[in-house]
Write an enzyme that holds these catalytic residues in place. Sequence first.
Site, mmCIF file in Angstrom:
data_model
loop_
_atom_site.group_PDB
_atom_site.id
_atom_site.type_symbol
_atom_site.label_atom_id
_atom_site.label_comp_id
_atom_site.label_asym_id
_atom_site.label_seq_id
_atom_site.Cartn_x
_atom_site.Cartn_y
_atom_site.Cartn_z
ATOM 1 N N GLU A 5 14.627 -8.672 15.729
ATOM 2 C CA GLU A 5 15.230 -9.875 15.150
ATOM 3 C C GLU A 5 16.340 -9.537 14.166
ATOM 4 O O GLU A 5 16.746 -10.384 13.374
ATOM 5 C CB GLU A 5 14.153 -10.741 14.476
ATOM 6 C CG GLU A 5 13.099 -11.209 15.458
ATOM 7 C CD GLU A 5 12.174 -12.272 14.905
ATOM 8 O OE1 GLU A 5 12.252 -12.588 13.703
ATOM 9 O OE2 GLU A 5 11.358 -12.784 15.688
ATOM 10 N N LYS B 150 7.797 -24.139 17.180
ATOM 11 C CA LYS B 150 8.604 -23.442 18.178
ATOM 12 C C LYS B 150 8.558 -24.272 19.443
ATOM 13 O O LYS B 150 7.488 -24.457 20.034
ATOM 14 C CB LYS B 150 7.995 -22.064 18.469
ATOM 15 C CG LYS B 150 8.065 -21.061 17.310
ATOM 16 C CD LYS B 150 7.158 -19.867 17.613
ATOM 17 C CE LYS B 150 7.465 -18.666 16.733
ATOM 18 N NZ LYS B 150 6.385 -17.630 16.845
HETATM 19 P P1 PGA Z 1 7.573 -13.899 18.619
HETATM 20 O O1 PGA Z 1 7.378 -13.748 17.056
HETATM 21 O O2 PGA Z 1 8.729 -14.780 18.887
HETATM 22 O O3 PGA Z 1 7.748 -12.488 19.098
HETATM 23 O O4 PGA Z 1 6.286 -14.484 19.152
HETATM 24 C C1 PGA Z 1 7.868 -14.651 16.113
HETATM 25 C C2 PGA Z 1 6.762 -15.036 15.159
HETATM 26 O O5 PGA Z 1 5.636 -14.506 15.241
HETATM 27 O O6 PGA Z 1 6.974 -15.903 14.307
HETATM 28 ZN ZN ZN Z 2 4.672 -15.682 13.567
#
Ligand code: PGA
Ligand code: ZN
Length: 425
Positions: free
Chosen positions: A202, A334
């Site tokens: 990231e 998300k």
């Molecule tokens: P991921 O991690 O997109 O790899 O699942 C992001 C998070 O855990 O917030």
């Molecule tokens: Zn997370």
Amino acid sequence: VILTVHARRIWDSRGRPTVEAEVLLSDGTLARGIAPAGASRGSREAVDRRDGGPRLGGFDVQDALASVRDEIAPMLAGRDPFDQAAIDFALVALDGTPNKRRLGGNTTVAVSLAVLHAAAASRGLALWRYLAEDEPVTIPLPEIQIFGGGVHAGRRTDIQDFMVMAPKAGSFAEALEITAEVYRAAGAIMAERGLLQGVADEGGWWPAFSSNEQALDTLVMAIERAGYVPRDDVAISLDVAASEFGRDGRYRLGLEGREFDRDAMADYLLGWCERYPILSIEDPFSEDDAEGLKRFTAAVGDSIQVIGDDFLVTNAALVEQAAAEQTVNAVLVKVNQAGTVTEAKAACEAGRRAGFGTIVSARSGETEDVAIAHLAVGWNAGQLKVGSFARSERMAKWNEVLRIEEALGAKARFAGLDAMPFRRR
Ligand code: PGA
Ligand code: ZN
């Protein structure tokens, strides 16, 4: 009305295949939505459709593209793009499984986002404005990663994200500037000490720390070297992502060669909360450990934000249950965990009704789609988590919020500490 829906394979920030959906409306509007992809996924989130097999690590999406062509496109042709809920419920019904494993959450989220983008564009509105429907909005408080860890950096640390927040900044623009200074200072300190190995998934620094505490100490040092007062100016936010190393109440910290039961894990984290300027912790216990979360949230009182990510998987019913049982006090949102825009919005609204902090979040596999910047503003989420302060799939989202803040001008209101409603209870 929707004329056509077309899907193509494009590539995400890890160079893996992903689904892009393109919607054409009868008024000539053309818009796209792209599926992001997680690496530390909750077991209850919408399942991505991947082809498997030896090629491209099994990540190819040809079956997902075929289901857009053969099933989704014929179903959506002629439908009203402004009725997002009807579109999304049609996708849910067509899939027919509880976790979207038949069509794939990656397929449904790309189509759902493409329809949303098309509707806003057809009205001639920026997406955040279309979503806000004339209600007042706030500019989100950013939560920005400085070091990557966990499965985003070869398990160099057990904790996945070491992030900072600047809740007392006067604006989003100022919060970014503060973060830029801390990010630079952290990189410089690590380079001086031979602790810098590159950047993680990231965009945060890929560290060579020998303990999780060394990461926290380095972060505090970076805040100070950048000229800020830890806690007062810049606070620490962690994503423990504990489901990656814990289950059944046992936690295995590989970096330090230690194994904790639930109580020892709580003591370990509570010790950090006393010694470090921590304002927010995500998934401090594994997704199957509601008891650990509940005790931890009670112990930190309402002084620290405790976020459910893998624990709540952007599911409104799980958010309501968490509110009733007081297991956490904030929810990560998300869109691809739910699989459609409408279901993610429901989870965000359930969080707000419960007085939770609500944080719109990217995934570790991202793209040039900046929809989440608009969702965070238009839904009035109050907080936005996108990863670090490097790599353009991250910076595109931060930069988009800058543009929105400028467009709002004198009406722009930066969420700051108001983004954590539970702190005032
Ligand atoms: P991921 O991690 O997109 O790899 O699942 C992001 C998070 O855990 O917030
Ligand atoms: Zn997370």
